[in-house]
Design a protein around this motif. Structure first.
Motif, mmCIF file in Angstrom:
data_model
loop_
_atom_site.group_PDB
_atom_site.id
_atom_site.type_symbol
_atom_site.label_atom_id
_atom_site.label_comp_id
_atom_site.label_asym_id
_atom_site.label_seq_id
_atom_site.Cartn_x
_atom_site.Cartn_y
_atom_site.Cartn_z
ATOM 1 N N UNK A 80 -3.816 -1.557 -6.279
ATOM 2 C CA UNK A 80 -2.857 -1.350 -7.147
ATOM 3 C C UNK A 80 -3.429 0.163 -7.372
ATOM 4 N N UNK A 81 -2.114 0.337 -7.279
ATOM 5 C CA UNK A 81 -1.981 2.292 -6.827
ATOM 6 C C UNK A 81 -0.358 2.618 -6.913
ATOM 7 N N UNK A 82 0.302 3.783 -6.946
ATOM 8 C CA UNK A 82 1.113 4.020 -7.519
ATOM 9 C C UNK A 82 1.907 4.757 -6.006
ATOM 10 N N UNK A 83 3.391 4.648 -5.422
ATOM 11 C CA UNK A 83 3.875 5.198 -4.057
ATOM 12 C C UNK A 83 4.066 6.498 -4.681
ATOM 13 N N UNK A 84 3.292 7.708 -4.387
ATOM 14 C CA UNK A 84 4.168 8.814 -4.534
ATOM 15 C C UNK A 84 4.701 9.058 -2.984
ATOM 16 N N UNK A 85 5.180 8.829 -2.151
ATOM 17 C CA UNK A 85 5.724 9.855 -1.317
ATOM 18 C C UNK A 85 6.280 8.740 0.212
ATOM 19 N N UNK A 86 6.712 8.702 0.516
ATOM 20 C CA UNK A 86 7.405 7.647 1.703
ATOM 21 C C UNK A 86 7.800 8.917 2.754
ATOM 22 N N UNK A 87 7.300 8.689 4.439
ATOM 23 C CA UNK A 87 8.487 9.228 5.007
ATOM 24 C C UNK A 87 8.927 8.321 6.062
ATOM 25 N N UNK A 88 10.271 8.667 6.014
ATOM 26 C CA UNK A 88 11.527 7.116 6.204
ATOM 27 C C UNK A 88 11.138 7.359 8.013
ATOM 28 N N UNK A 89 10.635 8.616 8.713
ATOM 29 C CA UNK A 89 10.500 9.178 10.095
ATOM 30 C C UNK A 89 9.793 7.957 11.123
ATOM 31 N N UNK A 90 8.205 8.160 9.747
ATOM 32 C CA UNK A 90 7.153 7.921 10.472
ATOM 33 C C UNK A 90 7.327 6.155 9.618
ATOM 34 N N UNK A 91 7.805 5.823 8.547
ATOM 35 C CA UNK A 91 7.796 4.217 8.501
ATOM 36 C C UNK A 91 6.630 4.095 7.706
ATOM 37 N N UNK A 92 5.811 5.068 6.908
ATOM 38 C CA UNK A 92 4.727 5.308 6.122
ATOM 39 C C UNK A 92 4.678 5.703 4.704
ATOM 40 N N UNK A 93 4.248 4.647 3.854
ATOM 41 C CA UNK A 93 3.967 5.029 2.484
ATOM 42 C C UNK A 93 3.081 5.868 1.992
ATOM 43 N N UNK A 94 3.200 7.261 1.050
ATOM 44 C CA UNK A 94 1.653 7.158 0.656
ATOM 45 C C UNK A 94 1.550 6.912 -0.403
ATOM 46 N N UNK A 95 0.715 6.273 -0.906
ATOM 47 C CA UNK A 95 -0.358 5.631 -1.997
ATOM 48 C C UNK A 95 -1.181 6.202 -2.885
ATOM 49 N N UNK A 96 -0.995 7.224 -4.016
ATOM 50 C CA UNK A 96 -2.120 7.051 -4.507
ATOM 51 C C UNK A 96 -2.924 5.626 -5.121
ATOM 52 N N UNK A 97 -4.259 5.389 -5.227
ATOM 53 C CA UNK A 97 -4.971 4.373 -5.757
ATOM 54 C C UNK A 97 -5.477 4.427 -7.130
ATOM 55 N N UNK A 98 -5.466 4.205 -7.907
ATOM 56 C CA UNK A 98 -6.111 3.626 -8.726
ATOM 57 C C UNK A 98 -7.975 4.593 -9.076
ATOM 58 N N UNK A 99 -8.161 4.417 -7.431
ATOM 59 C CA UNK A 99 -9.631 5.360 -7.026
ATOM 60 C C UNK A 99 -9.156 6.771 -7.220
ATOM 61 N N UNK A 100 -7.698 6.991 -7.659
ATOM 62 C CA UNK A 100 -7.471 8.178 -7.018
ATOM 63 C C UNK A 100 -7.616 8.876 -4.959
#
Length: 456
Positions: A80-100
């Protein structure tokens, strides 16, 4: 001890494209082949084309919000949250959860289907005073607002205030704007009969668009038919016109007219989710440039589709891109799932090809214009096609039953014009619903990933 981990498939977005992709992956992958994760702030799939009917009270909000947690057989993990950034090189998606909380989610394959947001321009007062029509909350809120204007006009002793509360402006002559104006005009036309102190002639709806035609995709004949239906209902249509500035009690058009109003609804198109800009990859008019197979060239395991991807429309050719419609998103979701599976299994991916099946526009009641398979329809036949298409596209039998029941009940019993009380506190406008300031820059994404380290 070495352990073998299953490939991690991360799907971003629970719209038509994202949900279809997840469901296809679940059906075609065995549980030990891959782990599937879905990132979405809301655990439901919203059937966007029917939002105007929620705003007008024909449908209840929950009837077009299809729960993703209803069935026990689904094995996808939901974050439960929204993706706010993607690092293609590291293959990591940065997510802000609904708990902030900001977390890093690693992936082996990522499917980007974050959808779109309302397109706005640098117009003074627009985001402070306009409503959008992109989320379930906005549709429900607009219904409350419109009915409250009738209540406030009825209570007012000032004729100037009363007139301004009974004028409504919708900007955008596409499907969303046209259907919104049509459905809400029917709402106020029916509701004012319950207000004996209000003069029905004071209620005025304005539909404006900078384009020279209303819904040009329908063609000249059907577009003209739609305009005639709206004008016959008393909706004033102004083409080649937009908004110069917006205030709390009036709107100024670019042709110089000043319309006293407390209701400005902005539906002038959409743009790709700001998430796409965090990738630092090539875009086409803000949409991520992808191959016909919907993968990102040069980045292994990255796929994008729907409103945020510039998917080549091979059926049309000539460099055309698939339009941001539910029709394409549904089919792209299934197709990209097949291509993810093909990539995972070392098989050949296939390009996406779909010939457009036509367009439907529901103007409320028995009014509609439709163009299924190139056949132009008007009136009741067009309405049957429009509602039949929407009904069949709903994903679950529960949703179909709710929508059909709502349609039948509204046709027989009408509306009670009840508002729920959203207007009792601070007013909310377009800027309060879509959280467009939540995303990171590419540099912030890199700092977040490098600073926290990549979790196992």
């Amino acid at each position: 001890m070495n352990t073998v981990t299953r490939p991690r498939i991360l799907v971003v977005g629970a719209g038509f494209a994202g949900v279809e992709c997840v469901r296809r992956l679940e059906r075609k992958l065995s549980p030990d082949e891959a782990d599937v994760t879905l990132v979405t702030p809301f655990a439901y799939q919203l059937y966007l084309p029917l939002l105007p009917q929620v705003a007008s009270g024909v449908l209840t909000p929950q009837s077009i919000a299809v729960s993703l947690r209803r069935s026990k057989k689904y094995r996808t993990r939901i974050i439960p949250g929204g993706a706010i950034g993607v690092d293609l090189k590291s293959k990591v998606c940065v997510i802000r959860t609904i708990t902030d909380e900001i977390v890093n989610e690693p992936y082996d394959y990522i499917v980007l289907a974050p959808g779109s947001i309302t397109r706005t321009f640098d117009i003074p007062g627009l985001t402070d005073h306009a409503f959008g029509m992109k989320t379930l909350a906005e549709a429900a809120y607009i219904r409350d607002h419109v009915i409250s204007q009738l209540d406030l006009a009825d209570a007012s002793q000032d004729p100037v205030e009363r007139a301004s509360r009974l004028q409504f402006v919708v900007v955008g002559g596409g499907y969303a704007g046209t259907e919104t104006a049509a459905c809400l005009q029917r709402l106020t036309h029916a509701a004012v009969k319950r207000y004996p102190r209000l003069d029905p002639s004071l209620i005025k709806w304005h539909l404006i668009d900078i384009a020279p035609k209303l819904m040009p995709e329908l063609g000249d004949k059907l577009g003209s038919s739609a305009q005639e239906i709206l004008r016959r209902r008393g909706i004033e249509i102004s083409l080649g016109t937009s908004i110069a500035k917006a205030g709390p009690e009036e709107v100024t058009f670019t042709d110089g007219r000043v319309i006293p109003t407390r209701t400005l609804i902005w539906t002038a198109g959409v743009v790709a989710s700001p998430l796409i800009a965090t990738l630092g990859a090539e875009t086409v008019k803000g949409r991520l440039a992808v191959a016909p197979e919907m993968n990102l060239p040069g980045d292994d395991g990255v796929f994008a589709l729907g409103d945020s991807a510039a998917v080549p429309d091979l059926a049309k050719g000539d460099g055309a891109m698939c339009p941001p419609t539910a029709q394409h998103a549904l089919r792209q979701g299934r197709h990209v799932a097949d291509n993810v599976i093909a990539s995972l299994r070392g098989q050949v991916m296939k390009p996406y090809v779909h010939k457009d099946l036509g367009l439907v526009v529901d103007l409320g009641g028995t009014d509609a214009v439709s163009k299924p398979l190139g056949i132009e329809l008007r009136g009741l036949p067009a309405q049957a096609v429009a509602r039949g298409y929407h009904w069949s596209a709903l994903r679950t039998n529960v949703a179909k039953t709710r929508v059909m029941t709502n349609w039948l009940l509204n046709a027989v019993a009408g509306d009670d014009f009840v508002r729920t009380g959203f207007q009792a506190r601070k007013a909310a406008r377009l800027k309060d619903f879509e959280y467009t300031d939540a995303y990171l820059t590419p540099e912030q994404v890199r700092a977040q990933v490098e600073g926290s380290g990549r979790p196992d």
